[in-house]
Design an enzyme around this catalytic site. Structure first.
Site: not given
Ligand code: 4FM
Length: 251
Positions: A94, A121, A159, A174
């Site tokens: 994150p 962690e 992709r 797309d």
């Protein structure tokens, strides 16, 4: 074109079957457009319990992944990837740069990848400092490990590999490739529980259909993600279609 190599480092290598055994990425592996291999830090431990984690210096909850097994796994993974060309080593967390389609395009052009999927962690920071080139996040939420994030990244990148989408699909069309949300899609039957398919889609008039789809994509983007629209310089046609869409909302 040589296959794109993606080396994964994870204590749950079986998870990556979701990439290699299914769908577009599974087909890309089968067609040798993509090569995926996983190195498990547990295979680089020296104790009988195959320990890959230990308690955090400074105290606190949870465990931290040990540097030594990660270092050995990452170096073998990188050697394999670098055999096939320039390679970038990425840590999913994150704390990384948020992934979007532009980032996917950049990563798809940057040669081979080593992806470190952590658990617990966190990983010993000295690994990030010494062996990781970039840290990336797939979004502002906390997962239980980096594996799913790594698979999201690889799926989106795959992709864009030429040939990975069948001839009947195209990554360029797309919607996100154009910075817009997607238009609505319909298939048989024409009347489903009294709900009809928009007449234009049955017209066979491809120009009308193209304009209708673009209008819907623009309108949806305005309504649901105006922030995306702000980033775009609309063409005259797009501006006109968006205006029409908004006028049809509140005639
Ligand atoms: N959001 C995200 N985008 O990429 N990764 C995430 C994420 O939550 N990872 C969880 C995670 C990452 C590293 C370790 Cl050691 C443990 C758990």
């Amino acid at each position: 074109m040589a296959a794109k190599r993606v080396a994964l480092v994870s204590i749950f290598p079986e998870m990556f079957a979701a990439l290699t055994d299914y769908g577009i990425s599974g087909r890309a592996v089968k067609d040798s457009l993509l090569e995926v291999r996983c190195w498990n830090p547990r295979d680089f431990t020296a104790d009988r319990h195959r320990t890959v984690d230990d308690r955090p210096y400074g105290g606190g909850p949870g465990m931290v992944m040990l540097a030594e097994p990660l270092s050995q796994a990452l170096m073998e993974a990188r050697n394999w990837a670098e055999e096939a060309g320039p390679t970038r080593s990425i840590y999913l967390s994150p704390q990384g740069r948020q992934l979007d389609q532009q980032g996917v395009e950049q990563l798809s052009q940057s040669g081979n990848l080593v992806l470190l999927a952590g658990r617990y962690e966190g990983v010993d920071e000295r690994i990030v400092e010494s062996l990781i080139d970039e840290e990336w996040s797939i979004g502002d939420y906390v997962l239980s490990g980096g594996e799913l994030a790594a698979m999201v990244m690889v799926d989106a990148i795959t992709r864009l590999i030429p040939g990975a989408l069948g001839h009947d699909q195209s990554a360029v069309e797309d919607s996100f490739a154009q910075g817009l949300l997607d238009c609505p899609h319909y298939t048989r039957p024409e009347d489903y529980q009294g709900q009809k398919v928009p007449e234009v889609l049955l017209s066979g008039n491809h120009e009308r259909i193209r304009r209708w789809r673009l209008k819907q994509a623009l309108g949806r983007t305005q309504q649901r993600r105006p922030d995306l629209l702000e980033k775009l310089a609309l063409t005259p046609e797009q501006s006109k279609l968006l205006q029409e869409f908004l006028q049809e909302l509140s005639p």
